[in-house]
Design a protein around this motif. Sequence first.
Motif, PDB file in Angstrom:
ATOM      1  N   LEU A 291       8.176  21.235 -28.972  1.00  0.00           N
ATOM      2  CA  LEU A 291       6.942  21.074 -28.122  1.00  0.00           C
ATOM      3  C   LEU A 291       6.222  22.223 -28.404  1.00  0.00           C
ATOM      4  CD1 LEU A 291       8.756  19.887 -25.004  1.00  0.00           C
ATOM      5  CD2 LEU A 291       7.281  18.632 -26.295  1.00  0.00           C
ATOM      6  N   GLU A 292       6.528  23.352 -28.812  1.00  0.00           N
ATOM      7  CA  GLU A 292       5.823  24.553 -29.149  1.00  0.00           C
ATOM      8  C   GLU A 292       4.881  24.118 -30.252  1.00  0.00           C
ATOM      9  OE1 GLU A 292       8.230  27.954 -29.927  1.00  0.00           O
ATOM     10  OE2 GLU A 292       9.311  27.747 -27.894  1.00  0.00           O
TER      11      GLU A 292
ATOM     12  N   TYR B 168       4.021  21.454 -31.577  1.00  0.00           N
ATOM     13  CA  TYR B 168       3.159  20.319 -31.522  1.00  0.00           C
ATOM     14  C   TYR B 168       2.026  20.558 -30.743  1.00  0.00           C
ATOM     15  CZ  TYR B 168       2.026  15.421 -31.171  1.00  0.00           C
ATOM     16  OH  TYR B 168       1.331  13.946 -31.351  1.00  0.00           O
ATOM     17  N   TYR B 169       2.290  21.290 -29.545  1.00  0.00           N
ATOM     18  CA  TYR B 169       1.124  21.628 -28.516  1.00  0.00           C
ATOM     19  C   TYR B 169       0.574  23.074 -28.702  1.00  0.00           C
ATOM     20  CZ  TYR B 169       2.709  17.257 -26.293  1.00  0.00           C
ATOM     21  OH  TYR B 169       2.951  15.976 -25.905  1.00  0.00           O
ATOM     22  N   GLY B 170       1.242  23.851 -29.608  1.00  0.00           N
ATOM     23  CA  GLY B 170       0.697  25.253 -29.796  1.00  0.00           C
ATOM     24  C   GLY B 170      -0.287  25.514 -30.772  1.00  0.00           C
ATOM     25  N   ALA B 171      -0.722  26.575 -30.943  1.00  0.00           N
ATOM     26  CA  ALA B 171      -1.718  27.128 -31.713  1.00  0.00           C
ATOM     27  C   ALA B 171      -1.645  26.366 -33.244  1.00  0.00           C
ATOM     28  CB  ALA B 171      -2.333  28.512 -31.668  1.00  0.00           C
TER      29      ALA B 171
ATOM     30  N   TRP C 275      -4.278  18.559 -29.266  1.00  0.00           N
ATOM     31  CA  TRP C 275      -5.216  18.975 -28.474  1.00  0.00           C
ATOM     32  C   TRP C 275      -6.313  17.721 -28.415  1.00  0.00           C
ATOM     33  CZ3 TRP C 275      -6.246  24.771 -30.278  1.00  0.00           C
ATOM     34  CH2 TRP C 275      -5.054  25.406 -30.188  1.00  0.00           C
TER      35      TRP C 275
ATOM     36  N   LEU D  50      -5.058  15.144 -26.370  1.00  0.00           N
ATOM     37  CA  LEU D  50      -5.221  15.253 -24.944  1.00  0.00           C
ATOM     38  C   LEU D  50      -6.555  15.390 -24.243  1.00  0.00           C
ATOM     39  CD1 LEU D  50      -2.722  18.162 -24.596  1.00  0.00           C
ATOM     40  CD2 LEU D  50      -2.183  15.788 -24.216  1.00  0.00           C
TER      41      LEU D  50
END
Lengths: 181, 550
Positions: free
Chosen positions: A139-140, A142-145, A157, A160
């Motif tokens: 999850l980090e 995939y959704y992180g910087a 991003w 979303l």
Amino acid sequence: MQSSRDGVPLTRRQFVAAGAMGGAALAVGCAGTKQGNWDFLNDPQARTLAAICDQIIPADDFPSASQAGVLTYIDRQLARHYRRHRNAYRDGLEQADAMSRKRFGQDLAALTVPQQLEMVSSIEKENSGFFNLVRSHTLEGYYGAPRHGGNRDAVSWKMLGMAEPPVRGRAQYDQRKSPAS
Amino acid sequence: MKRVNAVVVGAGAAGGIVAKELSTAGLSVVLLERGKWYTANDCRKDDLRNQRTTLLGNAFGPEDEGNPRVVFDPKSGPRTFLPSEGGYQNNAACVGGGTLSYGAMAWRFMPQDFRMRSIYGAPQGSSLEDWPITYDDLEPFYDKAEYEIGISGDYSGSPFFGPRKRPLPMPPLAPNREFQILEPAAKRLGLHPFHIPMARNSVPYNGRGPCMRCRWCVGFACEADAKNGSQNTVIPTALATGNCELRTECMAKEILTDDRGRARGVAYYDADGHLQQQDSDIVIVSACAIESARLMLNSKSRLFPNGLGNQHDQVGRHLQGHHYTGAVGFFDFDTYDDVGPGASIAVADYNHGTPGLCGGGALCNEFIRLPIQMIERMPVNTPRWGLKHKQAMRNFYKRNIAVMGPTQPIPSADARVTLDPDVRDKWGMPVARISGNVHPHTFEIGVIQAQRSEAWLKEAGAVSTLLNAGKPTIVSSGQHQAGTCRMGNDPQGSVVSKACQVHDVDNVFVIDGSVHVTNGGFNPALTIMAIAYMASEELVRNWKGTGFKS
């Protein structure tokens, strides 16, 4: 230890732009002079890990975890900030394949998608420490910087619905090329 | 090294102000800071490595290497934490301290917050106490902080705050969408919503431009330099006087005392790890509640075998922060507008006056949640992984509002900082050990505050909510840490006087959140700043060249 990727003379924005042109080309370019594609993983481990990650974040009309570069994220961190989790990954991946061979006669990566889902559910129950680690890191990534190798081209991003590129200020890497919008 | 009038340990919210006030009054000052001075080029928007989300490390210190702390959990015993782990209760280690990367809410406490014991009585087992100063004593210094640091916002919607001489120097930022959704709902509930006061330029101020409203705010340094901390206000002013020298990457070891029991300077390790000594007439400790207590406890000598100011075993006690509770509401329309900083609206109706509760706290909408911060905050019954989790992220990321609030903790003498008997840092000094908890009534208030948050969100149209009201087993101090060198008139029950002067040693001052008797139902930064202005003014008034007027 610095990976050769850090030596690639691209700014982050150029790096992201390169990713948009072709993920495959980028993957080759990233390998550089290093042996193999990975800083820590070997190819069989990477295949098994990809199978788990892609159950945690499967593809729909947006990419799966591995398609978005999550393996690159995890591999890089296992050579850096997450060095302390190396043994957990080594053992956990080995165990995952052992469980898979016992139940289905093949390594995890070779199973059908429904079989992989069944296996990952079992790993969550029987090896929850390892599973929770992989889940968090997936999850980090995939959704992180995007700078850390996952979330390639800020794809999560965009998924979303967040503005990309976003409002930015005067940091040096933005002075070289102004945002597109 | 040349002797100076004052050594200030810690260049954060308080230390920066003290350095500025003393140096502009003509005192020579050395400002020691263990961390670095970051510039706009260090303002990376890294969702995984900042001061709020520290999965890949702290962006603004301390480094994971060589800076451990020990936390004693009654269930599992002592455990060593790295600075980037939540249990460490980190604030920051850099020029500006927490104010470089904070969310920048800049509240005044309410008049009642200084008289908690008189109003509510002390619950059994608590160390609830009144401050030796009142809101009225502090008001001129709140005003000074608001104008010198630069605060935007508008309290006028709320009738619950103490009197003030003039409005804030800057208007609030234009309302974001969450504000527009929450404001009418609060009014329908009979509440008094208003614009959160923030140390953030809404218009050009102090020679710097306004906020550009990006999504990376709390936990990050501002790349537009529109967020106001000590690093871009008072510290540059202090340095411009020519009377103040800032030494970064310098870690204080101990306050040195002479055989008459007065401080004579500070021993510290410089950036190369060499032990240095800076002689001075006075010493000001502004290292943040946990590290200030640790430095006092580590300053042992023949006359002070238990550490400085610790004759009555008070240093390190009454550690507190805030107990955050609230709720996330999920909506069937978009609530997210990508307009930072996100936090914009508050109600202060619940800080005081509920029968049966010793206080309460403000409730505010949260700062923008980056995607990584939403992964565990999905509607109840959402699977933790798989396609359904991904779809929930897609459905609700832009359709949720979080309302949270800092419940005012009811302090306890058992929540404390001591020195760990075994673990040492990279310089060989005993590290801080955190143990105990605030009074359990705090958690009862927290549950009510979460229910109030939920009610507000439902009134605003939330179709479902996720309640967030934990009951930690350890005191939660973190970025709001306070209370470890309590201010008081009684030398046996406190560490410093109302002028922040250590009772036992008249040329040592503790000026930071450590002196807070209670911590209000608000983020404490502006109160820390106001106290720094107040204590500095008193210090300068009594100064006569190399010592104090008797």
